[in-house]
Every structure is written in C-alpha cells, then in structure tokens.
Scaffold this motif. Sequence first.
Motif, PDB file in Angstrom:
ATOM      1  N   ASN A  81      37.033  29.749  34.809  1.00 34.22           N
ATOM      2  CA  ASN A  81      38.471  29.868  34.977  1.00 34.22           C
ATOM      3  C   ASN A  81      38.918  31.263  34.572  1.00 34.22           C
ATOM      4  OD1 ASN A  81      39.447  29.837  32.131  1.00 34.22           O
ATOM      5  ND2 ASN A  81      38.553  27.799  32.143  1.00 34.22           N
ATOM      6  N   TYR A  82      40.070  31.640  35.078  1.00 30.44           N
ATOM      7  CA  TYR A  82      40.653  32.958  34.832  1.00 30.44           C
ATOM      8  C   TYR A  82      42.133  32.732  34.544  1.00 30.44           C
ATOM      9  CZ  TYR A  82      42.307  37.711  35.715  1.00 30.44           C
ATOM     10  OH  TYR A  82      42.901  38.948  35.603  1.00 30.44           O
ATOM     11  N   THR A  83      42.609  33.283  33.440  1.00 26.05           N
ATOM     12  CA  THR A  83      44.005  33.129  33.056  1.00 26.05           C
ATOM     13  C   THR A  83      44.646  34.504  32.943  1.00 26.05           C
ATOM     14  OG1 THR A  83      43.518  31.098  31.855  1.00 26.05           O
ATOM     15  CG2 THR A  83      45.556  32.211  31.278  1.00 26.05           C
ATOM     16  N   TYR A  84      45.869  34.602  33.434  1.00 24.45           N
ATOM     17  CA  TYR A  84      46.629  35.837  33.297  1.00 24.45           C
ATOM     18  C   TYR A  84      48.103  35.507  33.164  1.00 24.45           C
ATOM     19  CZ  TYR A  84      48.314  35.732  38.167  1.00 24.45           C
ATOM     20  OH  TYR A  84      48.938  35.404  39.331  1.00 24.45           O
ATOM     21  N   SER A  85      48.856  36.494  32.713  1.00 25.96           N
ATOM     22  CA  SER A  85      50.310  36.321  32.641  1.00 25.96           C
ATOM     23  C   SER A  85      50.985  37.517  33.282  1.00 25.96           C
ATOM     24  CB  SER A  85      50.774  36.161  31.192  1.00 25.96           C
ATOM     25  OG  SER A  85      50.501  37.320  30.456  1.00 25.96           O
ATOM     26  N   SER A  86      52.175  37.257  33.792  1.00 26.74           N
ATOM     27  CA  SER A  86      52.985  38.299  34.393  1.00 26.74           C
ATOM     28  C   SER A  86      54.432  37.869  34.237  1.00 26.74           C
ATOM     29  CB  SER A  86      52.598  38.491  35.867  1.00 26.74           C
ATOM     30  OG  SER A  86      53.199  39.658  36.389  1.00 26.74           O
ATOM     31  N   GLY A  87      55.326  38.552  34.909  1.00 23.80           N
ATOM     32  CA  GLY A  87      56.724  38.189  34.760  1.00 23.80           C
ATOM     33  C   GLY A  87      57.577  38.697  35.891  1.00 23.80           C
ATOM     34  N   CYS A  88      58.846  38.314  35.843  1.00 20.79           N
ATOM     35  CA  CYS A  88      59.793  38.789  36.841  1.00 20.79           C
ATOM     36  C   CYS A  88      61.188  38.845  36.241  1.00 20.79           C
ATOM     37  CB  CYS A  88      59.757  37.932  38.096  1.00 20.79           C
ATOM     38  SG  CYS A  88      60.395  36.287  37.890  1.00 20.79           S
ATOM     39  N   PHE A  89      62.021  39.650  36.868  1.00 19.68           N
ATOM     40  CA  PHE A  89      63.415  39.838  36.482  1.00 19.68           C
ATOM     41  C   PHE A  89      64.285  39.250  37.581  1.00 19.68           C
ATOM     42  CE2 PHE A  89      61.173  42.846  34.013  1.00 19.68           C
ATOM     43  CZ  PHE A  89      61.981  43.316  32.993  1.00 19.68           C
ATOM     44  N   LEU A  90      65.223  38.381  37.207  1.00 19.25           N
ATOM     45  CA  LEU A  90      66.166  37.824  38.164  1.00 19.25           C
ATOM     46  C   LEU A  90      67.580  38.203  37.752  1.00 19.25           C
ATOM     47  CD1 LEU A  90      64.919  34.137  38.615  1.00 19.25           C
ATOM     48  CD2 LEU A  90      64.345  36.129  39.997  1.00 19.25           C
ATOM     49  N   GLU A  91      68.454  38.375  38.732  1.00 14.51           N
ATOM     50  CA  GLU A  91      69.862  38.623  38.425  1.00 14.51           C
ATOM     51  C   GLU A  91      70.615  37.333  38.161  1.00 14.51           C
ATOM     52  OE1 GLU A  91      72.086  41.618  40.595  1.00 14.51           O
ATOM     53  OE2 GLU A  91      70.194  42.349  41.444  1.00 14.51           O
ATOM     54  N   SER A  92      70.027  36.196  38.466  1.00 14.32           N
ATOM     55  CA  SER A  92      70.641  34.902  38.168  1.00 14.32           C
ATOM     56  C   SER A  92      69.799  34.182  37.119  1.00 14.32           C
ATOM     57  CB  SER A  92      70.750  34.058  39.434  1.00 14.32           C
ATOM     58  OG  SER A  92      69.473  33.648  39.868  1.00 14.32           O
ATOM     59  N   ASN A  93      70.368  33.131  36.535  1.00 17.85           N
ATOM     60  CA  ASN A  93      69.665  32.447  35.452  1.00 17.85           C
ATOM     61  C   ASN A  93      68.737  31.336  35.930  1.00 17.85           C
ATOM     62  OD1 ASN A  93      71.615  30.639  36.219  1.00 17.85           O
ATOM     63  ND2 ASN A  93      72.306  30.167  34.152  1.00 17.85           N
ATOM     64  N   THR A  94      68.608  31.158  37.225  1.00 23.15           N
ATOM     65  CA  THR A  94      67.642  30.197  37.757  1.00 23.15           C
ATOM     66  C   THR A  94      66.978  30.771  38.995  1.00 23.15           C
ATOM     67  OG1 THR A  94      69.286  29.104  39.150  1.00 23.15           O
ATOM     68  CG2 THR A  94      68.927  28.163  36.973  1.00 23.15           C
ATOM     69  N   GLY A  95      65.773  30.328  39.204  1.00 30.21           N
ATOM     70  CA  GLY A  95      65.044  30.768  40.380  1.00 30.21           C
ATOM     71  C   GLY A  95      63.783  29.956  40.557  1.00 30.21           C
ATOM     72  N   ALA A  96      62.961  30.386  41.472  1.00 27.92           N
ATOM     73  CA  ALA A  96      61.695  29.716  41.748  1.00 27.92           C
ATOM     74  C   ALA A  96      60.728  30.721  42.355  1.00 27.92           C
ATOM     75  CB  ALA A  96      61.898  28.539  42.700  1.00 27.92           C
ATOM     76  N   MET A  97      59.457  30.404  42.230  1.00 30.00           N
ATOM     77  CA  MET A  97      58.413  31.226  42.834  1.00 30.00           C
ATOM     78  C   MET A  97      57.413  30.315  43.520  1.00 30.00           C
ATOM     79  SD  MET A  97      57.673  34.056  39.830  1.00 30.00           S
ATOM     80  CE  MET A  97      56.386  34.882  40.765  1.00 30.00           C
ATOM     81  N   LYS A  98      56.816  30.825  44.593  1.00 33.40           N
ATOM     82  CA  LYS A  98      55.703  30.155  45.250  1.00 33.40           C
ATOM     83  C   LYS A  98      54.901  31.212  45.984  1.00 33.40           C
ATOM     84  CE  LYS A  98      57.901  28.926  49.627  1.00 33.40           C
ATOM     85  NZ  LYS A  98      58.216  27.814  50.540  1.00 33.40           N
ATOM     86  N   GLY A  99      53.721  30.843  46.404  1.00 29.46           N
ATOM     87  CA  GLY A  99      52.921  31.816  47.135  1.00 29.46           C
ATOM     88  C   GLY A  99      51.513  31.330  47.368  1.00 29.46           C
ATOM     89  N   PHE A 100      50.603  32.297  47.506  1.00 28.06           N
ATOM     90  CA  PHE A 100      49.195  31.953  47.685  1.00 28.06           C
ATOM     91  C   PHE A 100      48.326  33.135  47.267  1.00 28.06           C
ATOM     92  CE2 PHE A 100      50.579  33.673  51.796  1.00 28.06           C
ATOM     93  CZ  PHE A 100      49.604  34.615  52.068  1.00 28.06           C
ATOM     94  N   TYR A 101      47.081  32.799  46.954  1.00 26.80           N
ATOM     95  CA  TYR A 101      46.047  33.801  46.724  1.00 26.80           C
ATOM     96  C   TYR A 101      45.126  33.783  47.931  1.00 26.80           C
ATOM     97  CZ  TYR A 101      47.431  33.411  41.829  1.00 26.80           C
ATOM     98  OH  TYR A 101      48.148  33.383  40.651  1.00 26.80           O
ATOM     99  N   THR A 102      44.676  34.939  48.349  1.00 30.18           N
ATOM    100  CA  THR A 102      43.621  35.012  49.346  1.00 30.18           C
ATOM    101  C   THR A 102      42.318  35.145  48.582  1.00 30.18           C
ATOM    102  OG1 THR A 102      45.090  36.084  50.929  1.00 30.18           O
ATOM    103  CG2 THR A 102      42.716  36.250  51.344  1.00 30.18           C
ATOM    104  N   MET A 103      41.370  34.298  48.919  1.00 30.62           N
ATOM    105  CA  MET A 103      40.069  34.302  48.259  1.00 30.62           C
ATOM    106  C   MET A 103      38.974  34.378  49.302  1.00 30.62           C
ATOM    107  SD  MET A 103      40.221  31.906  44.971  1.00 30.62           S
ATOM    108  CE  MET A 103      41.415  32.229  43.681  1.00 30.62           C
ATOM    109  N   ILE A 104      37.827  34.807  48.835  1.00 27.36           N
ATOM    110  CA  ILE A 104      36.655  34.814  49.702  1.00 27.36           C
ATOM    111  C   ILE A 104      35.552  34.032  49.001  1.00 27.36           C
ATOM    112  CG2 ILE A 104      35.825  37.047  48.830  1.00 27.36           C
ATOM    113  CD1 ILE A 104      34.829  37.545  51.765  1.00 27.36           C
ATOM    114  N   ASN A 105      34.921  33.149  49.764  1.00 24.46           N
ATOM    115  CA  ASN A 105      33.778  32.405  49.269  1.00 24.46           C
ATOM    116  C   ASN A 105      32.586  33.359  49.327  1.00 24.46           C
ATOM    117  OD1 ASN A 105      31.336  30.875  49.354  1.00 24.46           O
ATOM    118  ND2 ASN A 105      32.520  29.032  49.817  1.00 24.46           N
ATOM    119  N   LEU A 106      32.023  33.721  48.193  1.00 29.18           N
ATOM    120  CA  LEU A 106      30.941  34.707  48.166  1.00 29.18           C
ATOM    121  C   LEU A 106      29.605  34.139  48.621  1.00 29.18           C
ATOM    122  CD1 LEU A 106      31.812  36.728  44.931  1.00 29.18           C
ATOM    123  CD2 LEU A 106      32.311  37.288  47.321  1.00 29.18           C
TER     124      LEU A 106
END
Length: 128
Positions: A81-106
């Motif tokens: 497993n791999y753990t990391y942290s990051s962050g974001c700045f919003l101009e409003s007090n609520t929000g949401a995030m979604k997305g995807f990682y592109t991976m390659i099967n080695l």
Amino acid sequence: MIQQITKGIKISVKTKFNGTRLRNNTMYYVFAYFITIENTSTETVKLTDRFWKIYDSLNRTEIVSGEGVVGQTPILKPNDNYTYSSGCFLESNTGAMKGFYTMINLDTFEQFKVIIPTFQLLTKAISN
C-alpha cells in the motif's frame, strides 16, 4: 472513510478541515485529504497519472491532472500500500472531489483507470 475497489486496487480516503487562510485578498477554506492505495490484486502495478474534479458550493469546478501524485509514481506489488496526503483551497465552505488514477499493470503492460470515489469536503460547523 470512503473506499472503493477497481481491478483489485483499493482506494481509501479521509478528509480534514484545516481552517481558513487569506490569500491574494480572498478568504479560502483549507482542506486536507489522506489517500491510501492498496494493491489487493495478484499483479504489480504502477501509478502513472492522476485526474481530479474539485467542486465547491459556488458551482465552481477545478480540473487537476498530471503525472503521479505528490511527485511520486509509486509501484505497488501485491499486498503493498501507498499513503499520501495533499490538500485544496476552496472559496466556499463545502465541496467535493472525485477522479481517477491511471495505472499500468507491470506484468501485462495493460493501462487502466482506478476510480477515486467522490468524497465530501466539509467544515466542522457543517459536518457536526
């Protein structure tokens, strides 16, 4: 904690509200997110890219994409497993995030997307 598994890759997300910050004469709500990527498959994979959609309650959407995460392109063998942290700045007090990682099967060199489930960004006043 929000979790989702795609092709044996488990994504777990936690969030934290870190207060407000004034930047360029604009008040921002600061959020941190903590992601663990766990390889529950039997093959070795490498994270190559990420893609995020960040939404706020003012109907703004920000797209963030690029190579790796926090400057890394981790390789995960089975049960790693791999753990990391990051962050974001919003101009409003609520929000949401979604997305995807592109991976390659080695093992097979197949490229695939791993879904990052939608998670909420909420201030303490709203989350209580």
